[in-house]
Design a protein around this motif. Structure first.
Motif: not given
Length: 773
Positions: A53, A141, A145
């Motif tokens: 992420a 999340e 990603s």
């Protein structure tokens, strides 16, 4: 939300006892632990990568390992790996999907020196058959990603080129092992592998072991059918004790044994070793997870239309776990010792024979992964330590219940009152976990049909030597041979009083050991690899102190080993002048003395601080090898003592030493990871060092009779004194110095390899096989 705390480690990876917030650990560059999980699709040879992420404080937005995470303070590695995979990717997998392949130390500094990463990573490998559909993932999340599959070769090239889109790993350094493992596993030469397995199988001589049933009553023959069936259950339990995925591996190999010549060889060699690790090769794996069972888990991920679900290989590590399946696979000795020392009432149980050690967190994780949050909370009430004790009667309940029923029925049928008592008490022990009465009943067994069944030996627990494995031996008593051996058991007290060690260490309470000679007709459970010729039981120090021990000699096994192994060894390795003195009588008589000598010498001891303990508890994982060496060398000393007392024929005096020398080469071939093999190397090297064994220019060996008695006595004294003092440091030094493969041993073993003398026997049991058909 409170910041995650991590355990701070030393540079060598041991816990310091300090934990700190995660941010402080990376600010200060403290060493800590994490897990890496790689998901590999076998059919496409691809690795799953995740894109980190953009909000991550290290390597944001770069492609990285399938899943990874820190091990929080107090947490364990495997539980963390399973939880991270579920949290980051939405994949719920059982522990048998995870193969620990290596530990990787990552030391780097990023973010302009603000993030120092000194991390010990436990690297796990999950093998699926096909890639998991991308829509099956549930990505966290805040961590991930995106995910993608990439061929392992392409990924290695990108890392080697230091592609800026990928988190860097040195593929020429430690992390290159990941790619090496995949390469070796899937680019094997089938022909070469078949030839290697054939060579390994040739080391075992297939021998049919029969027993004469004359004298066994009709009632006992009926009971025998049930006893053989009960013995097969010991196999099922032992398979599970070795490793948790071992039972499904066994079933898979048997089911696919006819698929090809290679599959047939895999199954044949597995049957001998009862695991994927080869007993005669220092427990080196002869199979990999790529050979293992395929399991389907439809609920492992989000369901996808048209996809039946995740299929994975039941994993096992390449290195045989020292704690087998008795302890959590990610538990180290220090964690166990700290937990044990914190116990009050259960301290003795922690080191007891008849239980396994589990994690509270593993039970809790199962509930967490099944979304039963309330039960998770309830499970952790009053749990200050993660480890807990589970008795065998609970751990193996379905198996033991079935075995107990068979033993009860056999006990009802038998015409022997002592066998009836043994079978009924052993059935009760299986359900209650209290083996004391059944072991006494075993010692007092006086029956033509001879039965040993239950948890006894502790060799499989190479971590501590605490936990017992299940086994079974069923035979017919040889009454004539049993009567001839009474003098050995009757003279144990005299042997104890004359042992070559200080009188302060000698016991006044040695009890005559009954000896039974049997013709073996079936064995099961912990009877893998090299076959035993005798055993001295029980190992429970309470019974040894109260009642002594009892011995069972397997005469037909001894005869087979002498004929197929010891005689050919002496023909090659012993000088021509001494060769003719190697005979079955001296080989078998020393075996008897070996078993007798397990019953004498130190068992329960007083430590220098005045505390009572046992040799087993003090020497831990070194106990088995040293105890086998003691029984062997003191057995040789005892034979000479009995000859000097005119209790045995003087004709044995020379033949026993030469037969012992030939026997050294036989036992060392079992491998130095095995207790008997390591113990035998210790003895051979000590006696060679003292000039008692001589190597000649023609690469044959002989005994120097002027030196052998003194050398045998000095080694007996050394081992007995170490045991009496519970001196683990001295035991370690002795085994390190002498329990190794030296040049003279290599010379002998190379000669035996050249002419392909079998290392051991692989027994076939016609009577039992007929019953099982």
């Amino acid at each position: 939300m409170a910041e995650e705390h991590l355990d701070v480690l030393t540079k060598s990876g041991h816990k310091t006892g300090i934990s700190k917030p995660r941010g402080d650990v990376h600010r200060d560059g403290d060493y800590h632990r994490a897990v890496h999980m790689w998901i590999f699709a076998e059919n496409t040879q691809q690795l799953l990568l995740q894109r980190r992420a953009d909000c991550k404080d290290s390597w944001p937005g770069l492609w990285d390992i399938s899943s990874a995470g820190h091990i929080s303070a107090g947490d364990s590695s495997l539980v963390t790996a399973r939880r991270e995979l579920q949290e980051e990717l939405g994949i719920v997998l059982p522990k048998d999907a995870f193969e620990m392949i290596f530990i990787f130390l990552q030391e780097c500094v990023i973010n302009d020196g603000k993030y120092i990463n000194n991390e010990f990573n436990d690297v796990y490998f999950v093998t699926t058959l096909d890639p998991i559909p991308l829509e099956a993932f549930s990505l966290q999340e805040s961590e991930v990603s995106a995910v993608k599959y990439i061929s392992y070769g392409e990924y290695r090239s990108l890392l080697a080129k230091e592609d800026p889109d990928y988190v860097p790993y040195d593929v020429n350094g430690q992390y290159g092992r990941l790619f090496d493992i995949i390469e070796q596993r899937y680019k094997e030469n089938t022909v070469a592998r078949s030839l290697a397995l054939q060579k390994q199988l040739r080391r075992y001589a297939s021998v049919s072991l029969n027993a004469e049933l004359t004298g066994v009553t009709d009632a006992d023959r009926e009971a025998l059918v049930l006893l053989v069936k009960a013995a097969t259950i010991m196999d099922e339990i032992f398979n599970l004790q070795v490793w948790y995925s071992n039972p499904v591996l066994r079933d898979w190999l048997e089911e696919h044994g006819d698929a090809s010549e290679l599959d047939k060889l895999k199954w044949m060699y597995y049957v001998i070793n009862k695991s994927p690790w080869s007993c005669l090769d220092e427990d080196e794996a002869f199979l990999t997870t790529a050979d293992s069972a395929i399991k389907l888990l439809p609920e492992a991920t989000q369901q996808v239309t048209g996809w039946k679900g995740l299929e994975y290989r039941a994993a096992f590590p390449m290195l045989k776990p020292p704690g087998a399946n008795f302890y959590p696979p990610d538990m180290d000795k220090k964690e166990f010792e700290l937990w044990k020392d914190s116990l009050t009432k259960d301290k003795q149980d922690a080191t007891g024979f008849f239980n396994v050690i589990k994690r509270h967190s593993e039970f809790g994780l199962e509930l967490f992964l099944s979304n039963d949050r309330a039960d998770v909370t309830n499970h952790f009430v009053d749990s200050t330590h993660d480890l807990c004790i589970v008795p065998f009667s609970q751990e193996y309940k379905p198996f033991l219940k079935k075995a107990a029923e068979l033993l009860c029925k056999a006990g009802d049928l038998t015409s022997s009152s002592s066998l009836k008592r043994l079978l009924h008490s052993k059935a009760n022990a299986f359900l209650s976990n209290d083996y004391y009465d059944s072991d006494i009943a075993w010692m007092e067994l006086d029956s033509k049909l001879d039965v040993t069944i239950g948890p006894y030996e502790t060799y499989e627990d190479a971590l501590f030597g605490y936990k017992a494995t299940f086994e079974a031996f069923i035979g017919v008593r040889d009454d004539k041979a049993t009567a001839q051996l009474k003098l050995f058991g009757d003279n144990l007290r005299i042997l104890e009083q004359n042992l070559p060690m200080d009188s302060i260490y000698k016991s006044e309470d040695v009890i005559a050991a009954p000896i039974r000679v049997i013709q073996l007709l079936y064995n099961a459970g912990d009877v893998k690899g090299p076959q035993t010729v005798a055993f001295n039981l029980p190992n429970d120090e309470r019974i040894v102190n109260d009642r002594g021990t009892s011995m069972v000699m397997l005469k037909n096994v001894s005869e087979a080993k002498f004929k197929h192994i010891l005689q050919p060894i002496s023909d090659v390795c012993i000088t021509k002048e001494q060769r003719e003195l190697v005979d079955f009588e001296s080989f078998f008589t020393h075996t008897i003395c070996h078993e007798c000598c397990h019953g004498i010498g130190p068992h329960t001891i007083t430590l220098p601080n005045g505390q009572k303990s046992t040799v087993r508890l003090e020497l831990q994982e070194l106990h088995s090898a040293l105890e086998e060496a003691k029984a062997d060398i003191v057995g040789l000393w005892a034979l000479r003592f009995l000859i000097c007392q005119d209790l045995l024929s003087k004709s044995l005096l020379k033949s026993m030493y030469i037969s012992f020398l030939a026997g050294c080469f036989r036992s060392v071939r079992f491998g130095l990871q095995e207790a008997h093999g390591k113990g035998q190397a210790l003895q051979f090297n000590w006696l060679y060092d003292k000039g008692a064994f001589i190597l000649h220019s023609d690469k044959t060996f002989s005994v120097d009779f002027s030196r052998v008695e003194g050398a045998v006595e000095s080694l007996s004294r050394e081992i007995l004194t170490i045991q009496a003092k519970g001196d683990k440091e001295a035991a370690n030094l002795l085994l390190q110095k002498y329990g190794k493969m030296t040049q003279p041993l290599k010379i002998a073993l190379q000669k035996l390899e050249k002419i392909q003398v079998p290392v051991d026997i692989a027994p076939i049991f016609p009577i039992a096989n007929k019953i099982l058909e």
